[in-house]
Design an enzyme around this catalytic site. Sequence first.
Site, short mmCIF file in Angstrom:
data_model
loop_
_atom_site.label_atom_id
_atom_site.label_comp_id
_atom_site.label_asym_id
_atom_site.label_seq_id
_atom_site.Cartn_x
_atom_site.Cartn_y
_atom_site.Cartn_z
N SER A 20 0.72 -1.11 -0.05
CA SER A 20 0.03 0.04 0.15
C SER A 20 0.85 1.32 0.04
O SER A 20 0.61 2.26 -0.92
CB SER A 20 -0.99 -0.19 1.04
OG SER A 20 -1.82 -0.87 1.20
N ARG A 24 1.34 4.27 -2.88
CA ARG A 24 1.33 5.63 -2.78
C ARG A 24 2.36 6.53 -2.91
O ARG A 24 2.41 7.45 -3.34
CB ARG A 24 0.67 5.75 -1.33
CG ARG A 24 -0.72 5.31 -1.09
CD ARG A 24 -0.92 4.85 0.46
NE ARG A 24 -2.68 4.73 0.66
CZ ARG A 24 -3.13 3.53 0.28
NH1 ARG A 24 -2.48 2.65 -0.46
NH2 ARG A 24 -4.33 3.29 0.53
N ASP A 313 -7.03 -7.53 4.85
CA ASP A 313 -6.21 -8.62 3.82
C ASP A 313 -5.77 -9.78 4.90
O ASP A 313 -5.15 -10.67 4.25
CB ASP A 313 -5.04 -7.65 3.26
CG ASP A 313 -5.44 -6.76 2.22
OD1 ASP A 313 -6.56 -6.82 1.71
OD2 ASP A 313 -4.74 -5.76 2.16
N ARG A 344 -13.37 -14.03 -1.57
CA ARG A 344 -12.54 -14.71 -0.58
C ARG A 344 -13.47 -15.57 0.17
O ARG A 344 -12.74 -16.54 0.89
CB ARG A 344 -11.74 -13.67 0.26
CG ARG A 344 -10.63 -13.34 -0.77
CD ARG A 344 -9.48 -12.30 0.02
NE ARG A 344 -8.55 -12.13 -0.88
CZ ARG A 344 -7.58 -10.99 -0.77
NH1 ARG A 344 -8.05 -10.03 0.11
NH2 ARG A 344 -7.00 -10.80 -1.73
C1 S3P Z 1 -5.72 -1.20 0.01
C2 S3P Z 1 -6.99 -1.26 0.61
C3 S3P Z 1 -7.78 -2.30 0.91
C4 S3P Z 1 -7.27 -3.56 0.77
C5 S3P Z 1 -6.28 -3.84 -0.32
C6 S3P Z 1 -5.25 -2.37 -0.54
C7 S3P Z 1 -4.82 0.00 -0.05
O1 S3P Z 1 -8.66 -2.27 0.04
O2 S3P Z 1 -7.55 -4.70 0.59
O3 S3P Z 1 -5.38 -4.57 -0.23
O4 S3P Z 1 -3.96 0.09 -0.43
O5 S3P Z 1 -5.63 1.29 -0.10
P1 S3P Z 1 -10.38 -1.61 0.18
O6 S3P Z 1 -10.01 -0.19 0.35
O7 S3P Z 1 -11.06 -2.12 -0.95
O8 S3P Z 1 -10.90 -2.10 1.55
#
Ligand code: S3P
Length: 428
Positions: A20, A24, A313, A344
């Site tokens: 993540s 970003r 996750d 899932r």
């Molecule tokens: C993420 C947010 C989550 C997560 C994904 C990564 C992110 O998804 O499940 O693997 O990097 O912002 P959601 O925003 O759909 O919950």
Amino acid sequence: MEIQSKSSIQGEIKVPGDKSISHRSAIISSIIRGNVVIENFLFSEDCIRTIEILRKLGIKIEKLNSNLIIKGEGIENFKEPVEILDVGNSGTTIRIISGVLSATNFMSVLSGDRSVNSRPMDRIINPLNEMGANIYGRDNNTKAPLVIIGSSGLKGKEFLINISSAQVKSSIILAALHAKGETEIIQPNVSRDHTERMLEYFGANISYNGKRTKIIPGTKLRAKNVYIPGDISSAAYFIVAALILKGSHLIIKDVGINPTRCYFLEILKKMGGRITIKNIRNSGNEPFADIEVSYSNLNSIIIDKEKIPVIIDEIPIICVAAAKSDGKTIINGAGELRYKESDRISSIVSQFKKLGIKVKEKENNLIIEGDRNLRVSEGSVDSFGDHRIAMSLAILSLLSKNKVKILNSDCINTSFPSFKYILKKVLI
Ligand code: S3P
């Protein structure tokens, strides 16, 4: 991938950079004027898609060993892409970058693989259009491919949204940075806050406090270098492996422990997991630490729906710990899991059953009957092309009577290309 039954895991490891934060860091550095060196960037398939898309938008990006150097020139200098922007399997890329593309003055087309193109996109299309973008999607404006006609006249807004998704929140935040007037986002529950932390680090006027985020545009972001800690979601597979394999002892160094990401550690501790967090440090607004784990006798747990966004996750690997615990674990309100790389809930239920585990789905709940002496059946299971299902099944298969074959395991490369290598290194 074939997994043989193993007795324990031992040693000291590092896991690759956080997925993540990697996405970003690349996207946000591109909208800043100046050079940003990103240390410990995750070069997985998903994050590489983000880099390739940014390059197609005219951003100069270089790779130097495990670092990435982004030479941003501001959103005004993004170029209209001549090709379709292909996000592959990455839901984070398509949703977050849509926020940035909404604030350009050109048209772009985003598409992904079958999985991404069947996941809900109205959750970002609607709010971004309400701010003044023009986004069109397949299936009555709900799915990708997406056509985005950006606008330099976006307007800030208050959003009371009904899902707690960091991808949705981040998409709106990145559009809001270039809008006129302030934007406030209120979500029902806390979701990961990496975008907020990184923008604050670069000097944005942003305030955030759990469920509320407020952005006041107009501040100039300053280029600064970024260090990306190890991905706690990747560490989770090894933490659970150490908890369920007798005699295990493992140290994982330099792992991100952002409070909006590590609640699953609290859950595992409540289940009886012996987990210690040591040597807490901070870099670029993100805390990180070393995690020590030892084999433990686990008990079942009931998980409330309010906590789902902060463990979203880790649910598949929590289910592995639950299967090896004493009693019945219930995970409530996990319906969002149906919109991930695979459904899932149904992936977990169907594949755990194949390995002889008693598991049920009830609307949006998952119920697992645990067994502390669990040995799973041999055979073959399918990840359905979902990396988190593949890695969770791999860890569960370490408890097999002999050998388990995991079909479609190449998807692990989307988030954790060195998973197999690190697993081999610590297994005894
Ligand atoms: C993420 C947010 C989550 C997560 C994904 C990564 C992110 O998804 O499940 O693997 O990097 O912002 P959601 O925003 O759909 O919950």
